[in-house]
Motif scaffolding. Structure first.
Motif, PDB file in Angstrom:
ATOM      1  N   PHE A 151       0.828  -1.117   0.062  1.00 37.61           N
ATOM      2  CA  PHE A 151       0.083  -0.007  -0.090  1.00 37.61           C
ATOM      3  C   PHE A 151       0.963   1.336   0.234  1.00 37.61           C
ATOM      4  N   ASP A 152       1.964   1.091   0.872  1.00 37.52           N
ATOM      5  CA  ASP A 152       2.765   2.511   0.870  1.00 37.52           C
ATOM      6  C   ASP A 152       3.633   2.727  -0.407  1.00 37.52           C
ATOM      7  N   ARG A 153       3.925   1.478  -0.991  1.00 39.30           N
ATOM      8  CA  ARG A 153       4.774   1.753  -2.068  1.00 39.30           C
ATOM      9  C   ARG A 153       3.841   2.135  -3.285  1.00 39.30           C
ATOM     10  N   VAL A 154       2.765   1.723  -3.425  1.00 38.08           N
ATOM     11  CA  VAL A 154       1.734   2.100  -4.521  1.00 38.08           C
ATOM     12  C   VAL A 154       1.382   3.563  -4.182  1.00 38.08           C
ATOM     13  N   ARG A 155       1.101   3.961  -3.108  1.00 38.88           N
ATOM     14  CA  ARG A 155       0.621   5.506  -2.892  1.00 38.88           C
ATOM     15  C   ARG A 155       1.743   6.267  -3.097  1.00 38.88           C
ATOM     16  N   ALA A 156       2.955   5.735  -2.721  1.00 35.87           N
ATOM     17  CA  ALA A 156       4.047   6.653  -2.974  1.00 35.87           C
ATOM     18  C   ALA A 156       4.401   6.912  -4.512  1.00 35.87           C
ATOM     19  N   LYS A 157       4.123   5.895  -5.290  1.00 37.75           N
ATOM     20  CA  LYS A 157       4.346   6.056  -6.564  1.00 37.75           C
ATOM     21  C   LYS A 157       3.399   6.834  -7.317  1.00 37.75           C
ATOM     22  N   VAL A 158       2.002   6.827  -6.789  1.00 37.03           N
ATOM     23  CA  VAL A 158       0.716   7.836  -7.116  1.00 37.03           C
ATOM     24  C   VAL A 158       1.330   9.198  -7.148  1.00 37.03           C
ATOM     25  N   PHE A 159       2.054   9.538  -5.904  1.00 39.96           N
ATOM     26  CA  PHE A 159       2.488  10.731  -5.681  1.00 39.96           C
ATOM     27  C   PHE A 159       3.776  11.253  -6.292  1.00 39.96           C
TER      28      PHE A 159
END
Length: 197
Positions: A151-159
């Motif tokens: 989740f953290d990795r996907v969210r950081a990629k989105v940002f």
């Protein structure tokens, strides 16, 4: 929180919102005369050392890369600083995330390490704001995380994050990241390799 003591940036950080969204949400209060904006002078930042270093580095004449780290943990910054400067690269440590953007804009680092969990402003917000600044659209932003969650990795990629490195940071992994995103040449280390804010 709207008491005349906070800037729009402060309000956005405390509310974990975009500055533009916070400003728009205040518009009805401004229109009705309930609230008003007042102009405040810019906060002075001690970025003289960065300016001096940037002059030495300008144009990559010496092939010295500048690495920035935004992390409220002094210990983490010191560990990264030791690893980075031992490879002949320059290093800026920024412990106060609210000062990060002005310092980064002034110094224009070649790669940025960014902690996700910090007080007032989190790494997602800083990453998103950096990606809206034209100079930083292609700058590698490497997230420092103690969580290996998807989740953290996907969210950081989105940002807008480029890559991730887990804490505690291992030198081999760090060098792999630097080699991957920078075309490094072996050079003699310059004087005064690190700056802290």
């Amino acid at each position: 929180m709207i008491n005349g003591k906070h800037t729009l940036w402060d309000l956005a950080a405390k509310m974990q919102q975009n500055v533009l969204a916070v400003t728009n949400s205040l518009r009805p209060f401004i229109n009705k005369g309930i609230a008003e904006f007042i102009e405040v002078s810019d906060v002075e930042l001690s970025i003289i050392k960065v300016r001096q270093k940037a002059e030495v580095k300008s144009g990559k004449k010496n092939n010295y890369y500048l690495i920035a780290c935004i992390d409220d943990s002094l210990q983490m910054s010191k560990i990264l600083e030791k690893m980075v400067t031992s490879e002949g690269m320059m290093f800026i440590s920024i412990q106060d995330p609210l000062q990060a953007l002005p310092i980064l804009i002034e110094s224009k680092p070649d790669l940025i390490f960014l902690d996700l969990i910090m007080p007032v402003v989190n790494g997602y917000q800083i990453c998103e704001q950096l990606r809206h600044i034209s100079f930083f659209t292609k700058t590698p932003i490497i997230i420092l995380t103690s969580s290996d969650g998807v989740f953290d990795r996907v969210r950081a990629k989105v940002f807008g994050a480029t890559d991730f490195i887990n804490k505690p940071v291992e030198k081999e992994r760090l060098m792999g990241i630097l080699d991957k995103y920078l075309q490094r040449n072996e050079t003699q280390p310059p004087q005064n390799l690190a700056w802290s804010y």
